[in-house]
Design a protein around this motif. Structure first.
Motif, PDB file in Angstrom:
ATOM      1  N   GLN A 393       0.833  -1.207   0.000  1.00  0.00           N
ATOM      2  CA  GLN A 393       0.000   0.000   0.000  1.00  0.00           C
ATOM      3  C   GLN A 393       0.868   1.257   0.000  1.00  0.00           C
ATOM      4  O   GLN A 393       0.553   2.243   0.655  1.00  0.00           O
ATOM      5  CB  GLN A 393      -0.930  -0.009   1.221  1.00  0.00           C
ATOM      6  N   ARG A 405      -5.135   0.709  -2.757  1.00  0.00           N
ATOM      7  CA  ARG A 405      -5.380  -0.308  -3.769  1.00  0.00           C
ATOM      8  C   ARG A 405      -6.101  -1.497  -3.139  1.00  0.00           C
ATOM      9  O   ARG A 405      -5.985  -1.730  -1.931  1.00  0.00           O
ATOM     10  CB  ARG A 405      -4.073  -0.791  -4.396  1.00  0.00           C
ATOM     11  N   GLY A 448     -12.348  -4.727  -4.400  1.00  0.00           N
ATOM     12  CA  GLY A 448     -12.153  -3.799  -5.506  1.00  0.00           C
ATOM     13  C   GLY A 448     -13.409  -3.625  -6.330  1.00  0.00           C
ATOM     14  O   GLY A 448     -14.262  -4.513  -6.413  1.00  0.00           O
ATOM     15  N   VAL A 455      -8.673  -1.796 -14.355  1.00  0.00           N
ATOM     16  CA  VAL A 455      -7.985  -1.916 -13.074  1.00  0.00           C
ATOM     17  C   VAL A 455      -8.984  -1.687 -11.949  1.00  0.00           C
ATOM     18  O   VAL A 455      -9.775  -0.739 -11.995  1.00  0.00           O
ATOM     19  CB  VAL A 455      -6.830  -0.899 -12.976  1.00  0.00           C
ATOM     20  N   SER A 456      -8.951  -2.543 -10.936  1.00  0.00           N
ATOM     21  CA  SER A 456      -9.896  -2.430  -9.829  1.00  0.00           C
ATOM     22  C   SER A 456      -9.548  -1.239  -8.955  1.00  0.00           C
ATOM     23  O   SER A 456      -8.373  -0.923  -8.739  1.00  0.00           O
ATOM     24  CB  SER A 456      -9.899  -3.707  -8.986  1.00  0.00           C
ATOM     25  N   ALA A 457     -10.579  -0.583  -8.445  1.00  0.00           N
ATOM     26  CA  ALA A 457     -10.397   0.525  -7.500  1.00  0.00           C
ATOM     27  C   ALA A 457     -10.779   0.037  -6.109  1.00  0.00           C
ATOM     28  O   ALA A 457     -11.786  -0.649  -5.936  1.00  0.00           O
ATOM     29  CB  ALA A 457     -11.269   1.711  -7.897  1.00  0.00           C
ATOM     30  N   SER A 458      -9.972   0.374  -5.125  1.00  0.00           N
ATOM     31  CA  SER A 458     -10.229  -0.070  -3.760  1.00  0.00           C
ATOM     32  C   SER A 458     -11.514   0.553  -3.220  1.00  0.00           C
ATOM     33  O   SER A 458     -11.826   1.721  -3.504  1.00  0.00           O
ATOM     34  CB  SER A 458      -9.053   0.311  -2.854  1.00  0.00           C
TER      35      SER A 458
END
Length: 518
Positions: A393, A405, A448, A455-458
């Motif tokens: 992180q 993330r 995510g 791309v995954s977002a937290s």
């Protein structure tokens, strides 16, 4: 005709593993919070004469201080790497013994005949370097300030609600019975300043039986005492519910048209005030919309919990287990010396065992050695997991929660060679002090959400973005959950309205109709 059963003998080979007491203790210590760990240490110091808290700086050569900071060997991590079925349940009490599931030790598997827990060691009584004090760098807990006042002294000076009310009570000219009744009511207030129990229940507790002839005078005395309590400062003290609390505070203000309107609003259903339903309140109270808005603003300025300002903030302070400091573009993880126990095994007692050996004494010595070693292993595991979190992180520590993330326990477990259950135990009730504040280790884990770029977002980053959008909204036209969902989609984050509502509620942010300015 009865059918007979023929008895027979058969041989069957199977493997059965059992947790040793040492591994049970290691797992149990790992999941304890800082406060629970301190209680465990105090109990061990009382029960084991071989353990000692080192309050003074000791000679490092005498007690092997140069070895105390050595990392725990790979063999000591057997307890951490056990699969979930081989570890006791998190819901089990600390004193309960897990079901036989694993028999692995550092030296190899035990026989099934050794199911009876035993702390017996190898029979030696010499003090090894592992038995030395651990964490000697920790300063005394209550170090005095420059003026000689310790933190414990400052905490003890904190005035409580009961003390504040008792001072006022002593200044009143009351009869002995009435003063006793007033003190009795003060003692039954909760931390918010409310009187939870009814006067009938309080009177019954005093009298002890339900004879109306005996209860009536006691209830009358308590009612008189309650009137005195309602006149005390802070206003609203001794209320039975929120409606009475607000009413008492309004009555204590200067009489005005605004106060009279607020009193009329407090006579209505509290849910209407919570929703700020101006139209319905105007119709029920026969007041103009402007008057209702003005009265609602007055009610909003009142204190719903009169005893809140007397709460001892010291007891809610979280002491972090690890501290993260920035060194250029890198971050260093270190243990918080304030939570590091300073323990050692008494070498005088161990030496005495050479002359007069006994099974009980050897068992206590072995317990002391394992306790010190397991504590060292516990903190070493916390540092390892925390360092892995900081590494993964890095964006959060550089730029804040918007750069968080997605991360799951399995990632840290795979990187460190631990089981997910071990990482779960380490990250529960353990805290990390960062440049952005103090957070529980579990805070850095989250699912995510999909984005347009793939791309995954937290979820933590999405919460921070929602909070930022709400902070920048027009207070006269606050954003609805549906509008927030559309704004997130414009930024490439696929977040449904229900998800937005869930995240908003988790941050304790009111819905749009309650955020709207009057």
């Amino acid at each position: 005709m009865a059918i007979g059963m023929k008895p027979s003998l058969s041989l069957r080979m199977s493997q059965q593993l059992t947790l040793t007491p040492q591994l049970q203790q290691s797992i149990r210590l790992l999941q304890l919070s800082t406060l629970e760990m301190e209680q465990e240490i105090e109990q061990a110091l009382e029960e084991n004469p071989f353990l000692e808290r080192e309050d003074e700086h000791a000679d490092g050569d005498a007690f092997g201080l140069n070895q105390s900071d050595q990392p725990v060997s790979d063999g000591d991590y057997i307890a951490e790497a056990q699969p979930d079925w081989a570890t006791p349940s998190l819901s089990a009490s600390p004193d309960s013994t897990p079901e036989p599931a694993s028999n692995a030790t550092e030296d190899g598997p035990e026989s099934a005949q050794d199911a009876e827990p035993a702390w017996d060691g190898d029979g030696t009584v010499e003090v090894a370097t592992q038995d030395t004090e651990w964490g000697d760098d920790a300063p005394p807990r209550s170090a005095p300030n420059e003026d000689g006042t310790s933190a414990a002294d400052l905490a003890s000076r904190h005035g409580t609600l009961v003390d504040h009310l008792m001072e006022q009570c002593l200044g009143l000219r009351l009869t002995e019975e009435l003063r006793y009744a007033l003190v009795y009511l003060i003692g039954n207030l909760n931390e918010d300043g409310y009187l939870d129990d009814s006067l009938d229940a309080l009177a019954l507790a005093l009298v002890g039986h339900q004879d109306p002839a005996d209860l009536a005078p006691v209830i009358a005395l308590l009612e008189e005492a309650l009137e005195w309590l309602h006149d005390m400062e802070p206003l609203g003290i001794g209320a039975r519910d929120l409606q009475e609390c607000l009413t008492l505070q309004i009555l204590g203000l200067r009489n005005s048209d605004r106060a009279q309107a607020a009193l009329r609003l407090c006579e209505q259903d509290m849910t209407l005030l919570a929703r700020r339903d101006v139209k319905k309140l105007s119709a029920l109270c026969r007041l103009s919309d402007a008057t209702v808005r003005d009265a609602l603003a007055l009610i909003h300025s009142l204190e719903p919990k009169p005893g809140r300002r007397f709460a001892n903030a010291e007891q809610y302070v979280v002491r972090p287990d690890v501290i993260v400091t920035r060194e250029g573009d890198d971050f260093k993880v270190s243990l918080n010396s304030a939570v590091m126990p300073r323990l050692r095994v008494l070498d005088q007692y161990a030496t005495a065992l050479k002359v007069n050996q006994s099974t009980a004494s050897q068992q206590k010595l072995q317990e002391a050695r394992w306790f010190v070693k397991n504590i060292a292993q516990r903190f070493d595991t916390i540092v390892r997991v925390s360092s892995a979190i900081v590494m993964r992180q890095h964006g959060f520590f550089m730029h804040g929660e918007m750069a968080m993330r997605p991360m799951v326990l399995r990632e840290i477990a795979g990187e460190l060679g631990l089981h997910e259950s071990t990482v779960s135990r380490v990250t529960t009730a353990k805290y990390m002090a960062t440049p952005w504040g103090t957070f529980e280790l579990k805070y850095f884990f989250g699912s995510g959400l999909g984005t347009e770029v793939g791309v995954s977002a937290s979820s933590t980053a999405v919460r921070a973005l929602i909070k930022q959008l709400i902070a920048a909204e027009n207070i006269r036209k606050p954003l609805s959950d549906n509008q927030l969902s559309k704004m997130l989609k414009e930024q490439g984050i696929d977040c449904a309205r229900r998800t937005v509502a869930k995240y908003r509620e988790s941050m304790r942010i009111a819905p749009a109709n309650l955020r709207k300015a009057l």
